[in-house]
Scaffold this motif. Structure first.
Motif, PDB file in Angstrom:
ATOM      1  N   VAL A 169      32.546   9.351  27.546  1.00 48.66           N
ATOM      2  CA  VAL A 169      33.807   9.236  28.138  1.00 48.66           C
ATOM      3  C   VAL A 169      34.009   9.652  29.218  1.00 48.66           C
ATOM      4  O   VAL A 169      32.858   9.979  30.028  1.00 48.66           O
ATOM      5  CB  VAL A 169      35.052  10.385  26.812  1.00 48.66           C
ATOM      6  N   PRO A 170      35.112   9.093  29.825  1.00 49.89           N
ATOM      7  CA  PRO A 170      35.714   9.228  31.079  1.00 49.89           C
ATOM      8  C   PRO A 170      35.607  10.868  31.323  1.00 49.89           C
ATOM      9  O   PRO A 170      36.240  11.836  30.080  1.00 49.89           O
ATOM     10  CB  PRO A 170      36.858   8.635  31.320  1.00 49.89           C
ATOM     11  N   HIS A 171      36.434  11.658  32.301  1.00 55.00           N
ATOM     12  CA  HIS A 171      36.862  13.361  32.063  1.00 55.00           C
ATOM     13  C   HIS A 171      37.447  13.224  31.253  1.00 55.00           C
ATOM     14  O   HIS A 171      38.244  13.093  31.574  1.00 55.00           O
ATOM     15  CB  HIS A 171      37.193  13.175  33.667  1.00 55.00           C
ATOM     16  N   TRP A 172      37.083  14.656  30.462  1.00 50.35           N
ATOM     17  CA  TRP A 172      37.965  14.898  29.103  1.00 50.35           C
ATOM     18  C   TRP A 172      38.723  16.062  29.271  1.00 50.35           C
ATOM     19  O   TRP A 172      38.199  17.034  29.890  1.00 50.35           O
ATOM     20  CB  TRP A 172      37.148  14.135  28.099  1.00 50.35           C
ATOM     21  N   LEU A 180      36.525  17.490  18.580  1.00 45.88           N
ATOM     22  CA  LEU A 180      35.647  17.482  17.422  1.00 45.88           C
ATOM     23  C   LEU A 180      36.307  18.767  16.793  1.00 45.88           C
ATOM     24  O   LEU A 180      35.845  19.583  17.712  1.00 45.88           O
ATOM     25  CB  LEU A 180      34.159  17.388  17.473  1.00 45.88           C
ATOM     26  N   ASP A 181      36.956  19.165  15.724  1.00 45.32           N
ATOM     27  CA  ASP A 181      37.381  20.149  15.038  1.00 45.32           C
ATOM     28  C   ASP A 181      36.285  20.896  14.249  1.00 45.32           C
ATOM     29  O   ASP A 181      36.518  19.267  12.832  1.00 45.32           O
ATOM     30  CB  ASP A 181      38.252  20.691  13.986  1.00 45.32           C
ATOM     31  N   LEU A 182      35.714  21.383  14.068  1.00 43.38           N
ATOM     32  CA  LEU A 182      35.127  22.445  12.764  1.00 43.38           C
ATOM     33  C   LEU A 182      35.230  23.392  12.157  1.00 43.38           C
ATOM     34  O   LEU A 182      36.404  24.491  12.893  1.00 43.38           O
ATOM     35  CB  LEU A 182      33.287  22.667  13.508  1.00 43.38           C
ATOM     36  N   TYR A 183      35.926  23.195  10.497  1.00 49.18           N
ATOM     37  CA  TYR A 183      36.498  23.824   9.774  1.00 49.18           C
ATOM     38  C   TYR A 183      35.307  25.462   9.171  1.00 49.18           C
ATOM     39  O   TYR A 183      33.692  24.885   8.917  1.00 49.18           O
ATOM     40  CB  TYR A 183      36.976  22.904   9.216  1.00 49.18           C
ATOM     41  N   VAL A 199      35.107  20.590  23.359  1.00 50.15           N
ATOM     42  CA  VAL A 199      35.882  19.221  24.167  1.00 50.15           C
ATOM     43  C   VAL A 199      35.020  18.022  24.119  1.00 50.15           C
ATOM     44  O   VAL A 199      33.697  18.666  24.636  1.00 50.15           O
ATOM     45  CB  VAL A 199      36.568  19.560  24.731  1.00 50.15           C
ATOM     46  N   PRO A 200      35.068  16.751  23.730  1.00 49.74           N
ATOM     47  CA  PRO A 200      33.861  15.626  24.497  1.00 49.74           C
ATOM     48  C   PRO A 200      33.869  15.811  25.877  1.00 49.74           C
ATOM     49  O   PRO A 200      34.517  16.044  26.821  1.00 49.74           O
ATOM     50  CB  PRO A 200      34.760  14.210  23.625  1.00 49.74           C
ATOM     51  N   SER A 201      32.471  15.591  26.446  1.00 51.33           N
ATOM     52  CA  SER A 201      32.263  15.976  27.796  1.00 51.33           C
ATOM     53  C   SER A 201      31.445  14.022  27.762  1.00 51.33           C
ATOM     54  O   SER A 201      30.289  14.337  26.977  1.00 51.33           O
ATOM     55  CB  SER A 201      31.171  16.984  27.778  1.00 51.33           C
ATOM     56  N   ARG A 202      31.098  13.470  28.852  1.00 48.55           N
ATOM     57  CA  ARG A 202      30.535  12.190  28.965  1.00 48.55           C
ATOM     58  C   ARG A 202      29.325  12.730  28.992  1.00 48.55           C
ATOM     59  O   ARG A 202      27.944  13.721  29.336  1.00 48.55           O
ATOM     60  CB  ARG A 202      30.928  11.985  30.648  1.00 48.55           C
ATOM     61  N   ASN A 203      28.031  12.113  27.774  1.00 48.02           N
ATOM     62  CA  ASN A 203      26.452  12.458  27.903  1.00 48.02           C
ATOM     63  C   ASN A 203      26.467  13.491  27.460  1.00 48.02           C
ATOM     64  O   ASN A 203      25.272  13.830  27.672  1.00 48.02           O
ATOM     65  CB  ASN A 203      26.161  12.059  29.530  1.00 48.02           C
ATOM     66  N   THR A 204      26.868  14.229  26.391  1.00 45.73           N
ATOM     67  CA  THR A 204      26.698  14.982  25.584  1.00 45.73           C
ATOM     68  C   THR A 204      26.583  14.833  24.238  1.00 45.73           C
ATOM     69  O   THR A 204      28.071  13.862  23.645  1.00 45.73           O
ATOM     70  CB  THR A 204      27.989  16.311  25.791  1.00 45.73           C
ATOM     71  N   ILE A 205      25.546  14.845  23.372  1.00 45.96           N
ATOM     72  CA  ILE A 205      25.492  14.667  22.217  1.00 45.96           C
ATOM     73  C   ILE A 205      25.408  16.217  20.968  1.00 45.96           C
ATOM     74  O   ILE A 205      24.850  17.145  21.920  1.00 45.96           O
ATOM     75  CB  ILE A 205      23.675  14.667  21.912  1.00 45.96           C
ATOM     76  N   SER A 223      45.677  10.930  25.034  1.00 44.53           N
ATOM     77  CA  SER A 223      46.282  10.501  26.078  1.00 44.53           C
ATOM     78  C   SER A 223      46.529   9.138  25.624  1.00 44.53           C
ATOM     79  O   SER A 223      45.491   8.481  24.729  1.00 44.53           O
ATOM     80  CB  SER A 223      44.701  10.652  27.121  1.00 44.53           C
ATOM     81  N   ARG A 224      47.532   8.503  26.986  1.00 43.44           N
ATOM     82  CA  ARG A 224      47.679   7.045  26.527  1.00 43.44           C
ATOM     83  C   ARG A 224      46.819   6.430  27.478  1.00 43.44           C
ATOM     84  O   ARG A 224      46.794   4.959  27.091  1.00 43.44           O
ATOM     85  CB  ARG A 224      49.271   6.580  26.936  1.00 43.44           C
ATOM     86  N   ASP A 225      46.478   6.819  28.457  1.00 46.72           N
ATOM     87  CA  ASP A 225      44.887   6.138  29.148  1.00 46.72           C
ATOM     88  C   ASP A 225      44.070   5.988  29.098  1.00 46.72           C
ATOM     89  O   ASP A 225      43.235   5.728  30.186  1.00 46.72           O
ATOM     90  CB  ASP A 225      45.720   5.793  30.562  1.00 46.72           C
ATOM     91  N   LYS A 226      43.242   6.816  28.084  1.00 49.65           N
ATOM     92  CA  LYS A 226      41.912   7.099  28.269  1.00 49.65           C
ATOM     93  C   LYS A 226      41.054   6.453  27.126  1.00 49.65           C
ATOM     94  O   LYS A 226      42.258   6.811  26.238  1.00 49.65           O
ATOM     95  CB  LYS A 226      41.416   8.130  28.476  1.00 49.65           C
ATOM     96  N   CYS A 227      39.808   6.369  27.265  1.00 50.51           N
ATOM     97  CA  CYS A 227      39.025   5.813  25.721  1.00 50.51           C
ATOM     98  C   CYS A 227      37.984   6.716  25.519  1.00 50.51           C
ATOM     99  O   CYS A 227      37.879   6.949  26.282  1.00 50.51           O
ATOM    100  CB  CYS A 227      39.035   4.288  25.877  1.00 50.51           C
ATOM    101  N   ARG A 228      38.550   7.073  23.908  1.00 42.91           N
ATOM    102  CA  ARG A 228      37.766   7.782  24.288  1.00 42.91           C
ATOM    103  C   ARG A 228      36.121   7.311  23.157  1.00 42.91           C
ATOM    104  O   ARG A 228      36.631   6.972  21.791  1.00 42.91           O
ATOM    105  CB  ARG A 228      37.870   8.919  22.967  1.00 42.91           C
ATOM    106  N   LEU A 229      35.518   6.901  23.709  1.00 42.94           N
ATOM    107  CA  LEU A 229      34.319   6.112  23.465  1.00 42.94           C
ATOM    108  C   LEU A 229      32.185   6.977  23.129  1.00 42.94           C
ATOM    109  O   LEU A 229      32.550   8.073  23.839  1.00 42.94           O
ATOM    110  CB  LEU A 229      33.716   4.908  24.964  1.00 42.94           C
ATOM    111  N   SER A 230      32.335   6.735  21.814  1.00 44.98           N
ATOM    112  CA  SER A 230      31.267   7.087  21.192  1.00 44.98           C
ATOM    113  C   SER A 230      30.733   6.564  20.298  1.00 44.98           C
ATOM    114  O   SER A 230      30.311   5.326  20.140  1.00 44.98           O
ATOM    115  CB  SER A 230      31.916   8.330  20.878  1.00 44.98           C
ATOM    116  N   LEU A 231      29.429   7.061  20.910  1.00 42.75           N
ATOM    117  CA  LEU A 231      28.567   6.221  19.449  1.00 42.75           C
ATOM    118  C   LEU A 231      27.754   7.502  19.387  1.00 42.75           C
ATOM    119  O   LEU A 231      27.649   8.839  18.624  1.00 42.75           O
ATOM    120  CB  LEU A 231      26.983   6.052  20.121  1.00 42.75           C
TER     121      LEU A 231
END
Length: 785
Positions: A169-172, A180-183, A199-205, A223-231
């Motif tokens: 992701v970009p700056h998030w 990612l919510d854990l129950y 909270v997602p962070s770039r290059n974090t697994i 967010s309307r202008d950010k894309c949450r990309l992940s593997l």
């Protein structure tokens, strides 16, 4: 050959060097960190060092920042991934875009990260977790954009052992959503509430062990202008042992609680209570198994409910567990009550709670036995809630596991959704079991009742409610609707029997007429209880009913009983036309007037009495709904008599019959015109034997009188109270459709019923003389011209 081999060898070295250039975080190469992490994982304790953070709450997971160290690798990987083809994934659980499996992709950086994950990172995981992970590879790319979401689930599937997510992701920040919510879970291994948010962070697994308690979700991307990309994907191995599957307590289901159906008439749009329209609804419903009834409640009632739903005293309780449902339900104890119906509401609540308690405490054996019994029961059970849907609300396909049934009828009546749009979510989807085929979508619409009939192969869910902009929550209520559908179902079925019985001329029904005199000193109940006055009061009732029902043949009095302060008269109607005529007479006030006149005459009162009346069929009061004739007729028809004629009534009927046909001669009222022998009268200077009028006389009169029947009626009314005042005009109005013959016939019928044995031929001939209808009198007396 030698030179070529050397070249090839050099190429292999270069390939190896290329692979070795993809470096993982240095923290993974630190043996001391690996040993400490292994100890913490096995002992279920927390551990952190540099870019590594290991936690066992709410379930074991590990976060590694700066996962890939090679400069520029992550940026190039992102570019390759964004060039892939993504497919829209949308169902009850999720909405996002996903690439195909990346296992066979040959783009250099995709191939490189695949190699890193399964050749370098997997051995480290096996060491730390102490498990054997096989060579099965599951890896794909997920793209979450505005309003995309992945709801609560545990990832558990056969052989999945470790889940991973590598963020690109970009700056998030947290307010962008997509966290990612854990129950944490309860004692039954069901998700209870969100315990930790990552909270997602770039290059974090992020990795975690797939287990019976690994419930997590990806919250809605705001967010309307950010894309949450992940593997993301899974390492496979021997699955953890699962505890027995938790079965929720059965949903509270109660049998239909009969209530006064006048409540329905008060609340429901009259068009839906019309029998002909009900048949139309049934036909359409049978055709498609679903229907939407717009403007279901009366407008004024709908407005009242909308206002009541904004009552701040209502306690809204969150309903879960999150892996099945998430919405708010109103506490029944805090709902505003109808002041006029508090007692009924309290009774029903107590019954509902008792039923719920009994069902919740039923053993599995008893449940199976009860399930077999329900197959032969004709009364279905129902359940309902007042639900509030707002941002984040949803239900999942397996929400109905605890309430599974062979067949079910779903009802939804939305409120406060005037500004709703299809893009918001919150709609109900029906799908075929184990298939992606969408069978039906029901969108919320104010005051529009949706009915959907489904079998066990049809599942449903309510789509996650998106937050496109701040808006009022949607509410859905099912309290009145359940009773109405039961009412429609029962009435539609019974209406067929009703029509068939009418066709067979076997129509019967029962009603109770309540009478009370409002005149001081005239108590009908007290007079009936008195042995001396019983017969006179009964005769008044009998004559009144004969006037109103069009004769003696269409009804039967079953019982007269004490309903203090009223006198209750239970009537069995033997013919639908007689019942309809009675209802018309009762509705117009003619019956009450007839009762007043007969009471005045037979009780020897100085003036007509004022009478208060009430009409019921079973527990249903009909007075407010007399303008809906078909509905009243059905209510009376459905209220079948539960007893035979009372012995007391049989005795009174016999006494009345003996009096009517007695041959004992009694003087007629003494008037100047009737100064003739008691058993004779004069016409055209000839003596004729007097007698009671016969049906032949009535038919002869009706055939010949024509438009003059009103004048004859007023002439008879000089000595007959039943024909005084507006009685003649009321007869003209009531029997206008029947024509002149019917109006004349009903005139004579009323005269004979009111006067009994005193309805003599002499009185009719005298009235004809007064109206100058000599030829008709001659015809009745069978005189030749």
């Amino acid at each position: 050959m030698s030179q070529r081999a050397q070249v090839n060898c050099g190429a292999a070295v270069k390939k190896k060097r290329k692979k070795s250039l993809v470096k993982l975080s240095s923290v993974l190469e630190d043996e001391q960190v690996t040993v400490a992490a292994t100890r913490a994982w096995s002992q279920k304790t927390n551990y952190s060092h540099g870019d590594l953070e290991l936690s066992c709450h709410p379930f074991p997971h590990c976060i590694i920042h700066n996962f890939i160290c090679e400069e520029g690798f992550v940026d190039n990987l992102e570019k390759e991934l964004l060039r892939l083809n993504f497919k829209e994934k949308s169902n009850d659980l999720y909405k996002f875009k996903q690439s195909d499996d990346l296992q066979k992709k040959n783009e250099p950086h995709i191939k490189g990260v695949r190699s890193v994950m399964f050749q370098q990172f997997r051995p480290w995981l096996q060491t730390v977790m102490g498990v054997e992970l096989d060579s099965t590879v599951d890896i794909s790319c997920a793209k979450y954009e505005h309003t995309d979401v992945l709801l609560c689930h545990d990832d558990e599937l056969e052989s999945r052992r470790v889940a991973f997510i590598l963020y690109l992701v970009p700056h998030w920040v947290s307010s962008d959503g997509g966290n990612l919510d854990l129950y944490k879970t309860d004692c039954n291994f069901q998700p209870l509430e969100i315990s930790k948010t990552i909270v997602p962070s770039r290059n974090t697994i992020v990795i975690f062990e797939v287990s019976p308690i690994s419930f997590h979700q990806v919250s809605e991307v705001l967010s309307r202008d950010k894309c949450r990309l992940s593997l993301s994907g899974w390492f496979h191995g021997l699955s953890l042992e699962r505890p027995p599957r938790y079965i929720e307590p059965p949903v509270m289901r109660n049998p239909h609680l009969p209530r006064d159906e006048s409540l329905l008439i008060e609340w429901v749009n009259p068009v839906y209570l019309d029998i002909s329209y009900q048949e139309h609804i049934q036909g359409e419903f049978e055709e498609s198994s679903e229907i939407q009834l717009k403007d279901f409640l009366k407008e004024e009632k709908f407005i009242l409910v909308n206002a009541a739903l904004q009552n701040h005293q209502i306690q809204w309780i969150k309903k879960g567990p999150a892996n099945k449902r998430f919405y708010e339900v109103a506490s029944l104890d805090d709902l505003p009550d109808d002041d006029d119906d508090d007692d009924n509401n309290d009774d029903q609540k107590q019954k509902a709670k008792a039923n719920a308690k009994n069902e919740a405490g039923t053993s599995s054996g008893e449940m199976a036995e009860n399930e077999n019994k329900t197959k032969v029961e004709s009364t279905p059970k129902c359940s309902g809630e007042l639900r509030r849907w707002s941002h984040g609300s949803y239900t999942l396909l397996h929400d109905g596991e605890a309430a599974q049934a062979e067949f079910a009828l779903d009802l939804i009546l939305p409120f406060r959704c005037a500004d709703w749009n299809t893009e918001f979510g919150g709609y109900t989807c029906y799908v075929a079991n184990e298939e992606d085929e969408e069978l039906l979508t029901v969108y919320p619409e104010d005051n529009s009742l949706a009915l959907v009939y489904r079998d066990k192969e049809t599942l449903k869910f309510v789509k996650h409610d998106h937050a496109l902009y701040l808006r009022q929550p949607i509410s859905a209520v099912e309290a009145v609707t359940c009773q109405w559908v039961w009412y429609i179902w029962r009435k539609t079925v019974e209406s067929k029997v009703y029509v068939e019985r009418m066709a067979d001329k076997t129509w019967t029904g029962c009603a109770v007429l309540f009478l009370q005199s409002l005149c001081p000193g005239v108590n009908l109940l007290s007079r009936y209880k008195d042995n001396k006055g019983k017969f006179i009061v009964f005769k008044v009732i009998k004559l009144t009913l004969s006037d109103s029902a069009g004769g003696l043949e269409g009804y039967e009095i079953l019982k007269v009983h004490d309903a203090d302060p009223y006198l209750g008269v239970e009537i069995k109607f033997l013919d639908v036309s007689a019942c309809q005529q009675f209802l018309e007479s009762y509705s117009s006030g003619t019956m009450q007037q007839s009762l007043s006149q007969h009471g005045c005459r037979l009780l020897a009162l100085p003036q007509e009495i004022t009478v208060q009346t009430q009409l019921k069929a079973s527990t249903h009061t009909l007075d407010p709904y007399l303008d809906q004739m078909e509905l009243c007729l059905q209510q009376i028809h459905l209220s079948q008599p539960e007893r035979l004629c009372d012995e007391e009534i049989e005795h009174l009927e016999q006494q009345l019959q003996n009096q009517a046909f007695s041959h004992t001669q009694q003087p007629l009222p003494h008037t100047q015109e009737e100064s003739v022998p008691i058993n004779a009268f004069k016409f055209q200077n000839r003596d004729f034997k007097d007698r009671m009028l016969t049906q032949a006389d009535v038919q002869c009169f009706s055939n010949g009188v024509g438009r003059q029947w009103k004048f004859v009626g007023r002439a008879l009314g000089k000595s007959c109270r039943a024909l005084k005042g507006p009685a003649i005009d009321n007869l003209a109005y009531e029997y206008e459709r029947g024509g002149l013959y019917e109006q004349a016939y009903q005139l004579m019928n009323r005269f004979m019923q009111a006067e009994g044995r005193e309805a003599k031929l002499s009185r009719l001939v005298r009235a004809l003389e007064d109206c100058k209808l000599m030829s008709l009198a001659e015809t009745i007396l069978d005189l030749q011209p």
